[in-house]
Design an enzyme around this catalytic site. Structure first.
Site, short mmCIF file in Angstrom:
data_model
loop_
_atom_site.label_atom_id
_atom_site.label_comp_id
_atom_site.label_asym_id
_atom_site.label_seq_id
_atom_site.Cartn_x
_atom_site.Cartn_y
_atom_site.Cartn_z
N ARG A 1 27.45 92.17 73.46
CA ARG A 1 28.24 93.28 72.93
C ARG A 1 28.34 94.43 73.94
O ARG A 1 29.44 94.91 74.21
CB ARG A 1 27.62 93.80 71.63
CG ARG A 1 27.53 92.76 70.53
CD ARG A 1 27.16 93.39 69.20
NE ARG A 1 26.69 92.38 68.23
CZ ARG A 1 26.80 92.49 66.92
NH1 ARG A 1 27.38 93.55 66.40
NH2 ARG A 1 26.34 91.55 66.12
N ASP B 1 24.85 77.63 68.13
CA ASP B 1 26.29 77.51 68.32
C ASP B 1 26.78 77.85 69.72
O ASP B 1 27.44 77.06 70.39
CB ASP B 1 27.02 78.38 67.28
CG ASP B 1 26.48 79.81 67.20
OD1 ASP B 1 25.46 80.10 67.85
OD2 ASP B 1 27.07 80.62 66.47
N GLU C 1 35.43 83.84 63.84
CA GLU C 1 35.47 82.51 64.48
C GLU C 1 36.72 81.72 64.15
O GLU C 1 37.29 81.05 65.03
CB GLU C 1 34.22 81.71 64.09
CG GLU C 1 32.94 82.20 64.73
CD GLU C 1 32.35 83.41 64.04
OE1 GLU C 1 31.50 84.09 64.64
OE2 GLU C 1 32.75 83.69 62.87
N GLU D 1 22.11 90.10 71.68
CA GLU D 1 23.14 90.95 71.08
C GLU D 1 23.56 92.08 72.02
O GLU D 1 24.75 92.41 72.12
CB GLU D 1 22.64 91.54 69.76
CG GLU D 1 22.37 90.51 68.67
CD GLU D 1 23.65 89.87 68.12
OE1 GLU D 1 24.75 90.31 68.51
OE2 GLU D 1 23.53 88.94 67.31
#
Length: 667
Positions: free
Chosen positions: A307, A436, A567, A303
């Site tokens: 980010r 994913d 998404e 993360e």
């Protein structure tokens, strides 16, 4: 939900009094300010100095004079070239060993968009008026840090949609040029060299003159609506959560995850792209003065990479401000202890103050997505700094994963052990959460590296992208294993896949990928369209056998929340950019309207909701995720744009947090 603004206190007045004594009065033998008096006073002071003091002062004056002559001689030519406005005089970009950038450029300085459309419940899809002409591009991305004060002349006009534009018709002159955008410049037959292991400071590049210049594409009404939505969300963050990770808009407070201003950093490049200059500048000041990584806090490697590191690198490239590169190097170095494991598979958590790392408290496993979706960012950091340790660490992870057994026709399990380096929970496969972005980064690393790398980094021939699916009666994973048990469901997270498939087709992979992308993006749209609020739940289950009175999409109570995820809008952006089909813009417009109708908080911000099936009470959760500003609204703005050069996909590749990074071209 509404709150009255507190009345500001009356301005405070300060007074200063000065009293002159008689001895100081003019004519009383004091200072009279005459030239003769000043001349005698200065000469008297000079004579009072010792011979050594006078010699030192004379030497300093002589030294400064010599330096001035040398500086004038050496700077004469650069100043002359800076003032030369001829488009024929092009200057050469400094090269990085083995690499250069496709049509290197820097985006124009962001423009003020002081739109304030008020707090409205729903946007009306009316025919837009003639929009104002505002510079959006073309972008001029530098692969080395350009000067801080790179700007583009902008003009701000008023329109019906924008009620207020500050400093109308203000022009800002530039010291750079704009190059022509003519598509990708990629030579697949050449090789890409890894960065040198020698640490070197980035050089200041010279700008590149343009052969010609495209007409600016004006911002349209739908883009203005996105700007207004962003400003409304930003107002809530600024008022109630400034400098903190995430806004809690209903309680007018904030929540902390890492304590590093996640929302602010995630939104930096969005503000630049949207032209929100004022907001960008105040956020930059916070980064410069208050963003400190030397603190005793555990952060998640994945993360914080996508980010924070990704956001800083992207903003550096778009703005040319070296502040963001310095901050990126700082956080990048502090994340490196995560790779000190027996298997080279990184730990999930790092204490960026102590320099220690560890797996989650409850297991020694990391998710496959976490360890294989940090490559774009660390590779780019190596390229910018010349320090190969960042790229070497993440490339070793990819090489190791490529050698593992336990895959099935290109699909990988969801977990990997940091001690043994082996897949765990074998036989369970998904394209959703925990796996994913592994598939996303296989393609994007290959694109980032100039479409040359076949191992260690990018990999293009993954079998998962050759299967077919339609939204009414199939499950993607069931197509792979029709004889095995399969849950016929889809995470909203899987809706990244249509965009990734379309990106692959655009970059030369089989045309069947685009057909599959069209079918899958229809699935993702139906996850919104068949729901009462027009907003998608987190997970849907498909009815693969038609039943009267039943929808194709069913939602279980535990899955009916909406987190403002990006998404689907992301894939709509790719599909519109590559096909030009307006229906994708219309679908995105519907989603934006429903966000405004059911998730907008009047006092500022947007909130996740618990129940997308209850329009009268969607049960707000009191949390605005950082990716709503960093991804969702950014992709919305790009989706509604008809300017293909606004983040040109032949020159940039988005990381999984929607931060654009430059595509490399072999030297």
């Amino acid at each position: 939900m509404y709150s009255a603004a507190a009345a500001s206190p009356p301005p405070r007045r300060d007074f200063i009094s000065v009293t002159l004594s008689p001895e100081e009065a003019v004519g009383a033998g004091g200072y009279n300010n005459s030239k003769a008096w000043r001349r005698r006073s200065c000469w008297r002071k000079w004579k009072q100095l010792s011979r050594l003091q006078r010699s030192v002062i004379l030497f300093l004056f002589a030294f400064l004079a010599v330096c001035g002559v040398i500086s004038y001689t050496s700077m004469g030519e650069p100043w002359k070239s800076l003032t030369n406005k001829s488009l024929d005089d092009q200057r050469t970009e400094p090269e990085i060993p083995g690499l250069k950038l496709a049509n290197p450029a820097v985006l124009p300085a962001p423009q003020k968009a002081d739109a304030n459309l008020g707090d409205y419940a729903e946007l009306s899809p009316q025919k837009p008026p003639k929009p104002p002409h505002v510079w959006r591009g073309p972008s001029n991305l530098q692969i080395k840090p350009p000067r801080r004060d790179v700007r583009l002349k902008t003009r701000h006009d008023t329109s019906r949609v924008v009620e207020e534009q500050v400093q109308a018709d203000k022009e800002e002159k530039t010291e750079k040029s704009i190059i022509s955008w003519r598509g990708a410049v990629i030579e697949p037959d050449q090789s890409t060299e890894p960065p040198s292991s020698k640490i070197k400071e980035p050089e200041k590049p010279s700008s590149v003159e343009a052969e010609d210049q495209k007409e600016p594409v004006p911002i349209n009404e739908r883009q203005m609506a996105v700007i207004e939505a962003f400003r409304h969300a930003w107002k809530g963050y600024k008022d109630f959560a400034w400098g903190h990770d995430e806004l809690k808009p209903l309680s007018k407070s904030y929540s902390e995850w890492f304590g590093l201003g996640l929302t602010l950093i995630d939104a930096l490049d969005t503000m630049w792209i949207l032209g929100l200059k004022e907001e960008f500048e105040e956020a930059r000041k916070w980064v410069a003065n208050d963003l400190v990584f030397d603190k005793n806090v555990d952060v998640n490697l994945f993360e914080s990479t996508i980010r924070i590191l990704g956001g800083l690198l992207s903003t550096y490239h778009l703005s040319g401000d070296s502040l963001f590169l310095e901050k990126a190097k700082d956080i990048g170095n502090r994340l490196m202890p995560a790779f000190k494991t027996p298997s080279k598979i990184p730990y999930s958590d790092v204490n960026i103050g102590r320099g220690t790392a560890h797996p989650p408290r409850w297991t020694s496993d990391s998710t496959v997505a976490e360890v294989t979706s940090i490559q774009l960012e660390f590779r780019e950091l190596s390229r910018l700094t010349g320090d190969e340790k960042f790229q070497k660490a993440v490339d070793e992870v990819m090489k190791h994963v490529h050698t593992l057994s336990g895959k099935n026709d290109g699909l990988v399990p969801m977990f990997i052990n940091t001690n043994s380096g082996q897949f765990t929970h074998l036989g369970v496969y998904t394209l959703g959460a925990r796996a994913d972005s592994y598939y996303e980064y296989l393609l994007k690393q290959w694109i980032q590296g100039g479409k040359k790398e076949n191992e260690g980094g990018g990999e293009k021939d993954t079998h998962i992208w050759t299967q077919r699916s339609t939204y009414t009666n199939t499950c993607l994973l069931c197509n792979f294993f029709p004889s095995k048990s399969c849950l016929v469901l889809q995470d909203h997270l899987v809706c990244f896949l249509p965009g990734t498939l379309a990106l692959g087709a655009h970059n030369g992979l089989t045309a069947d990928h685009m057909k599959l992308a069209e079918a899958l993006v229809e699935t993702c749209y139906q996850m919104y369209a068949q729901v009462e609020t027009g907003l998608s739940p987190e997970i849907v289950h498909f009815n693969i056998h038609a039943q009267k009175g039943h929808k194709d999409v069913e939602i279980k109570p535990a899955d009916r929340h909406n987190l403002l995820r990006p998404e689907t809008v992301e894939s709509l952006f790719y599909m519109y950019r590559f096909t030009g089909d307006k229906k994708y813009q219309d679908w995105g417009w519907e989603i934006l309207q429903n966000f405004n109708k059911y998730t907008r908080v009047p006092t500022g911000g947007y909130t996740s909701i618990n129940n997308v099936q209850n329009p009268s009470n969607p049960e707000p959760r009191d949390k605005m995720e950082s990716f709503f500003l960093g991804e969702t609204l950014k992709y919305m703005f790009l989706l509604f744009s008809d300017d293909i050069d606004l983040i040109n996909l032949d020159k940039y590749v988005f990381n999984t947090e929607a931060h654009p990074l430059p595509i490399w071209v072999p030297a």
